[in-house]
Motif scaffolding. Structure first.
Motif, PDB file in Angstrom:
ATOM      1  N   ASP A   1      -8.007   4.206  -5.485  1.00 37.14           N
ATOM      2  CA  ASP A   1      -6.942   4.445  -6.448  1.00 37.14           C
ATOM      3  C   ASP A   1      -6.499   3.106  -7.018  1.00 37.14           C
ATOM      4  OD1 ASP A   1      -6.735   7.249  -5.943  1.00 37.14           O
ATOM      5  OD2 ASP A   1      -5.841   6.716  -4.009  1.00 37.14           O
ATOM      6  N   ARG A   2      -6.402   2.119  -6.101  1.00 32.79           N
ATOM      7  CA  ARG A   2      -6.061   0.772  -6.540  1.00 32.79           C
ATOM      8  C   ARG A   2      -6.971  -0.218  -5.826  1.00 32.79           C
ATOM      9  NH1 ARG A   2      -0.340  -1.300  -6.189  1.00 32.79           N
ATOM     10  NH2 ARG A   2      -0.296  -0.363  -4.115  1.00 32.79           N
ATOM     11  N   VAL A   3      -7.152  -1.348  -6.463  1.00 34.80           N
ATOM     12  CA  VAL A   3      -7.996  -2.383  -5.890  1.00 34.80           C
ATOM     13  C   VAL A   3      -7.198  -3.685  -5.852  1.00 34.80           C
ATOM     14  CG1 VAL A   3     -10.122  -3.727  -6.150  1.00 34.80           C
ATOM     15  CG2 VAL A   3     -10.079  -1.309  -6.809  1.00 34.80           C
ATOM     16  N   SER A   4      -7.291  -4.406  -4.711  1.00 35.70           N
ATOM     17  CA  SER A   4      -6.713  -5.750  -4.658  1.00 35.70           C
ATOM     18  C   SER A   4      -7.852  -6.741  -4.486  1.00 35.70           C
ATOM     19  CB  SER A   4      -5.746  -5.899  -3.470  1.00 35.70           C
ATOM     20  OG  SER A   4      -4.567  -5.164  -3.722  1.00 35.70           O
TER      21      SER A   4
ATOM     22  N   ALA B   1      -8.568  -0.345  -2.044  1.00 36.66           N
ATOM     23  CA  ALA B   1      -9.705  -1.184  -1.677  1.00 36.66           C
ATOM     24  C   ALA B   1      -9.334  -2.646  -1.791  1.00 36.66           C
ATOM     25  CB  ALA B   1     -10.884  -0.875  -2.595  1.00 36.66           C
ATOM     26  N   ILE B   2      -9.874  -3.447  -0.881  1.00 35.79           N
ATOM     27  CA  ILE B   2      -9.705  -4.894  -0.971  1.00 35.79           C
ATOM     28  C   ILE B   2     -11.081  -5.500  -1.138  1.00 35.79           C
ATOM     29  CG2 ILE B   2      -8.991  -6.985   0.243  1.00 35.79           C
ATOM     30  CD1 ILE B   2      -6.853  -5.270   1.612  1.00 35.79           C
ATOM     31  N   ILE B   3     -11.243  -6.210  -2.256  1.00 37.63           N
ATOM     32  CA  ILE B   3     -12.529  -6.854  -2.479  1.00 37.63           C
ATOM     33  C   ILE B   3     -12.322  -8.354  -2.570  1.00 37.63           C
ATOM     34  CG2 ILE B   3     -13.524  -4.848  -3.644  1.00 37.63           C
ATOM     35  CD1 ILE B   3     -13.062  -6.366  -6.309  1.00 37.63           C
TER      36      ILE B   3
ATOM     37  N   ILE C   1      -3.942 -12.675  -2.491  1.00 33.29           N
ATOM     38  CA  ILE C   1      -4.271 -11.574  -3.397  1.00 33.29           C
ATOM     39  C   ILE C   1      -4.030 -12.094  -4.809  1.00 33.29           C
ATOM     40  CG2 ILE C   1      -3.637  -9.259  -4.140  1.00 33.29           C
ATOM     41  CD1 ILE C   1      -4.755  -9.088  -1.402  1.00 33.29           C
ATOM     42  N   ILE C   2      -5.096 -12.142  -5.595  1.00 37.94           N
ATOM     43  CA  ILE C   2      -4.896 -12.693  -6.935  1.00 37.94           C
ATOM     44  C   ILE C   2      -4.659 -11.597  -7.963  1.00 37.94           C
ATOM     45  CG2 ILE C   2      -6.173 -14.834  -6.506  1.00 37.94           C
ATOM     46  CD1 ILE C   2      -8.498 -13.482  -8.110  1.00 37.94           C
ATOM     47  N   ALA C   3      -5.004 -10.372  -7.628  1.00 39.43           N
ATOM     48  CA  ALA C   3      -4.753  -9.285  -8.581  1.00 39.43           C
ATOM     49  C   ALA C   3      -4.754  -7.954  -7.851  1.00 39.43           C
ATOM     50  CB  ALA C   3      -5.835  -9.265  -9.661  1.00 39.43           C
TER      51      ALA C   3
ATOM     52  N   VAL D   1       0.864  -1.188   0.000  1.00 43.01           N
ATOM     53  CA  VAL D   1       0.000   0.000   0.000  1.00 43.01           C
ATOM     54  C   VAL D   1       0.892   1.226   0.000  1.00 43.01           C
ATOM     55  CG1 VAL D   1      -1.782   1.271   1.227  1.00 43.01           C
ATOM     56  CG2 VAL D   1      -1.816  -1.225   1.242  1.00 43.01           C
ATOM     57  N   GLU D   2       0.608   2.132  -0.951  1.00 44.07           N
ATOM     58  CA  GLU D   2       1.446   3.341  -1.070  1.00 44.07           C
ATOM     59  C   GLU D   2       0.899   4.445  -0.188  1.00 44.07           C
ATOM     60  OE1 GLU D   2       4.165   3.140  -2.646  1.00 44.07           O
ATOM     61  OE2 GLU D   2       3.784   1.257  -3.721  1.00 44.07           O
ATOM     62  N   GLU D   3       1.785   5.281   0.231  1.00 36.89           N
ATOM     63  CA  GLU D   3       1.385   6.418   1.057  1.00 36.89           C
ATOM     64  C   GLU D   3       0.374   7.283   0.304  1.00 36.89           C
ATOM     65  OE1 GLU D   3       3.967   8.027   3.836  1.00 36.89           O
ATOM     66  OE2 GLU D   3       1.999   8.683   4.537  1.00 36.89           O
TER      67      GLU D   3
END
Lengths: 305, 312, 255, 389
Positions: C213-216, C33-35, C223-225, C26-28
């Motif tokens: 901003d990003r989703v995992s 989001a984690i789904i 974590i698959i993506a 995770v960047e500063e």
């Protein structure tokens, strides 16, 4: 010395089984319903008194014992309906206090009904006396009966809880009350049954020990704390744990009393040893409990939090 | 928040009643009233101490009588050694209680719920049996105190009234202290931990340190009660540490309404007067007391003051 | 250097691997989001990151410091704060006291026994500010237990913010909120962008894709993506995971 | 009761059960009884109370005075006892307090009662400190000095030529005093000495040791429920071939529970229900008639206390002059149920002690029975330390 050690080992086990017998009903109620019942000791006392009265009326200890079981079951039902039912969802503090009040009420009622003088009940002829063990050492027959009753109770409880339908429900209830309600089981009447059954177990224990222990208004209290120590050490909700803890407490107490002073004498001078022994002996069980809870805060077999 | 003025009024009324009680006793020519009131005050201090952790910290200690015993034996042991000053007796009692509470609290607080109740009981039983075996101080026969504690070298406390006012001053001081604690930063952490320990950890508190500190403070306060009790009875024995006594302290707190410091004082007063009164009515008074206790638990969750508040 | 670097994180309940060699960066300043489908281990991951539950192995580096084995309250002080999926507040306290307690945790010692805490204006001012930020300043003097469900969620966010975290772990902050309350909460999270790094677990895909901003994507403890929302939306592995495991959620992902 | 007292009673609800106000000009006697009347040990307190009240009923006006008796329960809690005692002497202004049963209660109430100027008569507890260095003019004992009952058994063991006695007592003060008392009059050897737990349930471990050692005799001090447990288990373990000597372990308060398990067991006592004096026979018959139980020494000693008070007041001519009353009490102006009775300079009795044995009477009741006299006109060992000044 070896003989004596073996005998004391046996005595320790025997005391442990006696403790289990007394604590069994408490384990059930406490473990499954998460209910702190300080009145367990007085129900046990009521069982002993009823056994005395029924034995006198019928002239037979065996009949007295049999009558005591349904009678204490009724006592349990009445108490459940009048008081305990209202306490299940309350914090432990409320349960402790309400049952503390019941201890006062029932103790005093027993004293009013039966008087404060100790009573006794005759052991049937064929169960009295003792059998030779080793050399001059003998073992009372009735003790063997008590051991048998304790083991049977343990086995019976274990079977009921792990092998029967009602046992499954009980365990489900212990794990999750909402779930069991969702399954359509009437949890209220289930609890009533468990509680009454627990009271009957307490009464059974009282009736079983009446021939070897004094039946007096203080008898409930003297075992109450020990019974709690046993189930807390064992881990709440575990019949297996309660059994193991009862044996452990019995052994530690008996062996500590008989061989503790000898051990102490090995490391200090005799008068200091006997002084230390006297200070330590009554504390042994509590020290054991403190150590076990310090290492395993939920008891030996309790669910890890 | 709107309750505070009412409570301040109630506190003023209750403490004023305590303050003028000896004059009432004079007017009624009944010196025994002061004797029994001193005993009530000693128990009120102990109940106050227990309520601090029970009501505000959610810690149900079923072994608080141990601290009464520690306080009482501090008086007995120091007096035997020729040290009679009340200040030193109090200091020794507080030190002894602090040590006992720190050790037993550190172990007990690892456990929760019913385990906590039982382990505090176990430690109190250890204390009980320790003093029962303590031959030098009479074992379970206890010790008769030849004299009460002295103040500045003077035996002023031999007067029942002086003892009463000393106890009263201690009660008042400790009450104010306890009120301050519950309203302080520390008190907020303690109460918050009772409300929701996980939440408290999730905002950065380690509950253990605060609970242990509260446990020690409470133990020290209860030991003060023990010092006063020993002086009031002129006698010290392990019976002060009996587990029933621990139960009675919890009963007092509950009578007064858990988490209500003034209630603890009132609860101690009511419980002792009730016991006294019922025991005059009938020798089977425990039965009546038990019935009242069960009723209060079942039907009034705020104790007797809860009943009162609902009516007003 | 990233703010949070998780490597080989593991946790198992018996034979069940809930977190299975999980890696996450995770960047500063980002909203991450984690789904994942139900039971993928999202809440367990939050519990492990916050220190509420212990991990079996791996490493969690936060701001260049190793967090493994550190208790929850210490991680909070290091700058990781969290909210709970099931509302966790101090029900007997007022809303203001709830937040003020969180402020108190990071300002000065709490071993102060004598001065009344409710008169510490510094605590109350900051607490009120946090309540205002989440939109329930008018509820400051109400008992927290008496607030509506949505208000409790807002309060919980205010409590978390009051600890002044660098990294805020939010476990389904919108669960059970009404449309208006949810909007308000999303707005607050938007406003935090750039100030606080957010790790967000959320089932409301609209909110996730508008905020993140990003989703995992977390499936079976791994974590698959990871990537920007648009890429993730199109990722066949993700579609596969969702279609295979949870057809109801597939519509959202497929949009 | 004055008007203000009544007001107060209503106010704080702590009044005592006092009768109607006596006319001021007539001298009245107020006696407070303090006994353990609740809890497990209540049976002893009830015997004491009943014994006293039986005598009071027989006498009518004790000392010829209008008598009021107030009974209070010490709950076997010393601090409560201390307060109740103060209540008796300060609020009710009793002239004489009779009680208690237990030594630790005596320790708590002796000072408050005697400090107030009232007279305290203990019908049971007789601790060594009050017999010796801490003796007090206002304090009398109608029972014995605690050690003596144990000394009786020690002397008997000595007389029998035992050389290998096993000692058993609970781990508390009275237990330690008991074994010390036994050793005072016994110089033979010991097979073992065990302090058991207070309130212990199961004695298998101790009984196993006894069986292994095969001592000449066992001496046990196990009061109350502990004695019931021990005696039953002793018999069941088949140890009845070993003589069982005891103190406060088999008496009429525990025999209803021990029954034939205790048959033939020995005890030391200053009296037994079959003591052959006319007073004793009348007392036992009246007690059994009224209460339906065989009286134990607790009842007898309280009965004696009432008669002692009666005799002394008649001799002193009232209760106002405490010095005269004490002087009268010292002469023990009554006929004790137990026979010979006088007070030593420490106000503890000088009396005979007997070996007793448990028997089943013809009516089926179990009771102790006198076997033989062990000590004649026996005084305690602490009397020389007493200086009443």
């Amino acid at each position: 010395m070896t003989n004596l050690f073996l005998l004391q080992l046996l005595n320790g086990m025997q005391f442990g089984i006696l403790l289990f017998l007394i604590a069994a009903g408490l384990t059930l109620v406490f473990g499954i319903m998460d209910f702190v019942n300080l009145a367990h000791g007085v129900i046990y006392m009521v069982g002993a008194y009823l056994a005395v009265t029924f034995s006198q009326v019928t002239g037979s200890y065996g009949l007295g014992l049999l009558l005591t079981l349904p009678a204490t079951l009724m006592v349990g039902l009445v108490l459940e309906i009048l008081v305990f039912r209202k306490l299940y969802d309350r914090p432990h503090l409320d349960q402790v206090l309400a049952t503390f009040g019941l201890v006062m009420i029932i103790s005093e009622a027993v004293e009013m009904i039966w008087g404060s003088a100790p009573l006794s009940v005759e052991i049937p002829q064929f169960l009295s006396g003792s059998v030779p063990l080793i050399g001059p050492l003998r073992y009372p027959v009735f003790r063997l009966v008590v051991i048998g009753a304790g083991l049977l109770t343990a086995l019976g409880l274990w079977l009921v809880i792990t092998r029967t339908r009602i046992g499954m429900r009980l365990r489900a209830g212990a794990a999750n009350r909402n779930m069991i309600a969702a399954l359509g089981v009437d949890i209220r009447s289930l609890f009533t049954i468990i509680f009454a059954f627990g009271a009957m177990l307490a009464g059974f224990a009282g009736a079983m020990v009446a021939p070897i222990l004094t039946v007096d208004p203080g008898m409930g209290e003297s075992v109450l704390i020990l019974a709690f120590v046993v189930i807390v050490i064992g881990g709440i909700g575990s019949v297996k744990g309660a059994f193991a803890a009862a044996i452990l407490v019995g052994l530690v107490d008996t062996l500590g009393r008989s061989f503790g002073p000898i051990l102490l004498r090995a490391i200090m001078d005799p008068s200091a040893a006997s002084q230390a022994g006297r200070v330590l002996a009554p504390m042994l069980v509590y020290i054991l409990m403190a150590i076990i809870l310090a290492l395993r805060p939920a008891g030996l077999f309790g669910a890890k939090s | 928040m709107r309750i505070i003025p009412t409570r301040a009024w109630a506190a003023t009324a209750l403490f004023t009643a305590f303050a003028i009680l000896p004059f009432l006793a004079d007017a009624l020519d009944d010196s025994y009233l002061v004797v029994i009131a001193t005993r009530i005050i000693a128990y009120a201090i102990a109940a106050l101490a227990l309520d601090l952790i029970l009501g505000y910290g959610g810690l149900v200690s079923f072994g608080h009588a141990a601290y009464l015993g520690i306080g009482a034996y501090s008086v007995a042991i120091l007096s035997r050694a020729g040290i009679t000053d009340l200040g030193l007796h109090l200091a020794a009692a507080i030190a002894g209680a602090a040590i006992f509470a720190t050790i037993t609290g550190a172990i007990s607080l690892r456990t929760k719920g019913i385990y906590f109740i039982m382990i505090t009981l176990a430690f109190a039983q250890m204390g009980y049996f320790f003093f029962v075996s303590l031959s030098a101080y009479g074992g379970d026969d206890g010790v008769t105190l030849a004299q009460r504690s002295t103040l500045f070298g003077q035996p002023v406390l031999e007067s029942d009234r002086a003892l009463y006012y000393t106890a009263f001053a201690l009660l008042l001081g400790l009450y104010l202290l306890a009120v301050a604690i519950t309203r302080s930063r520390f008190g907020r952490v303690l109460t918050g931990t009772r409300e929701n320990p996980v939440r408290m950890r999730a905002i950065g508190f380690s509950p253990f340190r605060y609970q242990l500190t509260a446990f020690v403070i409470s133990g020290c306060m209860a030991a003060v009660a023990g010092v006063m009790l020993a002086n009031q009875t002129n006698y010290v024995s392990p019976a002060f540490m009996d587990w029933h006594r621990s139960g009675e302290l919890v009963v007092m707190v509950v009578f007064g309404g858990v988490g209500n410091l003034l209630g603890a004082v009132a609860g101690a007063t009511v419980a002792l007067l009730l016991e006294e009164w019922l025991s005059i009515l009938t020798e089977h008074w425990p039965l009546l007391f038990g019935v009242i206790l069960v009723m209060v638990v079942l039907y009034s969750r705020d104790g007797l003051s809860g009943l009162f508040r609902r009516r007003t | 250097m990233s703010l949070l670097e998780v490597r080989n994180l593991r946790k198992a309940y018996g034979a069940l691997k809930v977190t299975d060699d999980l890696d996450l960066t995770v960047e500063e300043g980002e909203i991450h989001a984690i789904i994942g489908p139900n039971g993928a281990g999202k809440s367990t991951l939050i519990a492990q990151l916050s220190g509420e539950s212990l991990s079996d192995g791996g490493s969690v580096r936060f701001a260049d410091a190793e967090m493994m084995g550190m208790a929850m309250h210490r991680r909070v002080r290091a700058g990781i704060s969290r909210s709970f999926q099931i509302t966790s507040i101090l029900p007997g306290f007022t809303a203001l006291e709830n937040v003020a307690t969180a402020v108190q945790a990071r300002t000065g010692s709490s071993f102060r026994f004598f001065s009344p805490v409710d008169q510490e204006n510094r605590l109350n001012d900051q607490a009120l500010e946090a309540l205002d930020r989440v939109g329930i300043a008018d509820r400051a003097f109400f008992r927290a237990g008496s607030l509506s469900h949505g208000e409790k969620r807002q309060l919980e966010l205010a409590i978390a913010l009051a600890t002044r975290p660098r990294l805020l772990l939010l476990d389904e902050p919108l669960a059970g909120t009404s449309g208006q309350e949810a909007e308000r909460l999303v707005e607050v999270m938007h406003s935090l962008r750039g100030q606080v790094t957010l790790v967000l677990i959320e089932h409301d895909m609209a909110a996730v894709f508008s905020l993140a901003d990003r989703v995992s994507v977390l499936v079976y403890g791994q974590i698959i993506a990871t990537g920007p929302p648009d890429i993730i939306r199109a990722d066949p592995k993700v579609r596969q995971a969702y279609l295979g495991e949870e057809s109801a959620g597939a519509g959202d992902v497929a949009d | 009761m004055t008007h203000s007292r009544k007001l107060l009673a209503a106010l704080v609800a702590t009044t005592m059960l006092t009768g109607p106000a006596a006319a001021q000009d007539q001298e009245t006697l107020k006696i407070g009884l303090i006994f353990t009347l609740s809890g497990p040990a209540a049976v002893l307190g009830e015997m004491g109370r009943d014994g006293f009240l039986l005598a009071a009923e027989q006498i009518g006006d004790i000392g010829g005075l209008n008598t009021e008796i107030i009974v209070v329960d010490d709950e076997q809690k010393p601090d409560i006892a201390a307060n109740k005692a103060r209540e008796l002497v300060e609020r009710d202004e009793v002239d004489i307090v009779v009680g208690p049963i237990f030594s630790n209660i005596l320790g708590a109430i002796q000072k408050p009662v005697t400090d107030s100027g009232a007279i305290l008569i203990s019908p049971n507890a007789g601790t060594s400190n009050f017999a010796g260095a801490d003796c007090n003019r206002n304090f009398f004992v109608t029972s014995y000095q605690n050690d003596q009952m144990h000394e009786v058994m020690g002397a008997y063991a000595q007389e029998q030529g035992y050389d290998n006695v096993f000692l058993l007592a609970p781990n508390y003060q009275a237990g330690k005093d008991s074994l010390a008392g036994f050793k005072n009059s016994y110089s033979g050897g010991f097979a073992g000495e065990i302090f058991t737990q207070l309130g212990q349930l199961d004695y298998s471990a101790e009984l196993a040791q006894i069986a292994a050692m095969q001592p000449d005799a066992v001496f046990a001090f196990m009061p109350g429920g502990m004695g019931v447990n021990l005696v039953k288990q002793y018999r069941q373990a088949g140890l009845d071939t070993i003589p069982f000597l005891s103190a406060f372990t088999v008496d009429e308060s525990t025999l209803p529970a021990q029954q034939d398990a205790a048959l033939g067991f020995f005890a030391g006592s200053n009296w037994a229900p079959d003591t052959d004096t006319p007073e004793s026979k009348t007392f036992v018959a009246a007690y059994e008639e009224k209460y339906g139980k065989v009286p134990a020494t607790y009842a007898m000693q309280a009965f004696d206390a009432a008669n002692l008070i009666d005799g002394a007041i008649r001799e002193a001519g009232g209760v106002q002059d405490k010095d005269a009353l004490i002087a009268a009490l010292e002469t023990a102006p009554f006929t004790s149920v137990r026979g010979d009775f006088s007070f030593g300079p420490n106000h503890y009795p000088i009396q005979d002690f007997y070996l007793t044995k448990v028997v089943q009477r013809e009516d089926g009741q179990f009771a102790t029975s006198i076997v033989k006299k062990i000590f004649d006109d026996y005084a305690d060992n602490y009397v020389s330390d007493c200086d009443m000044g």
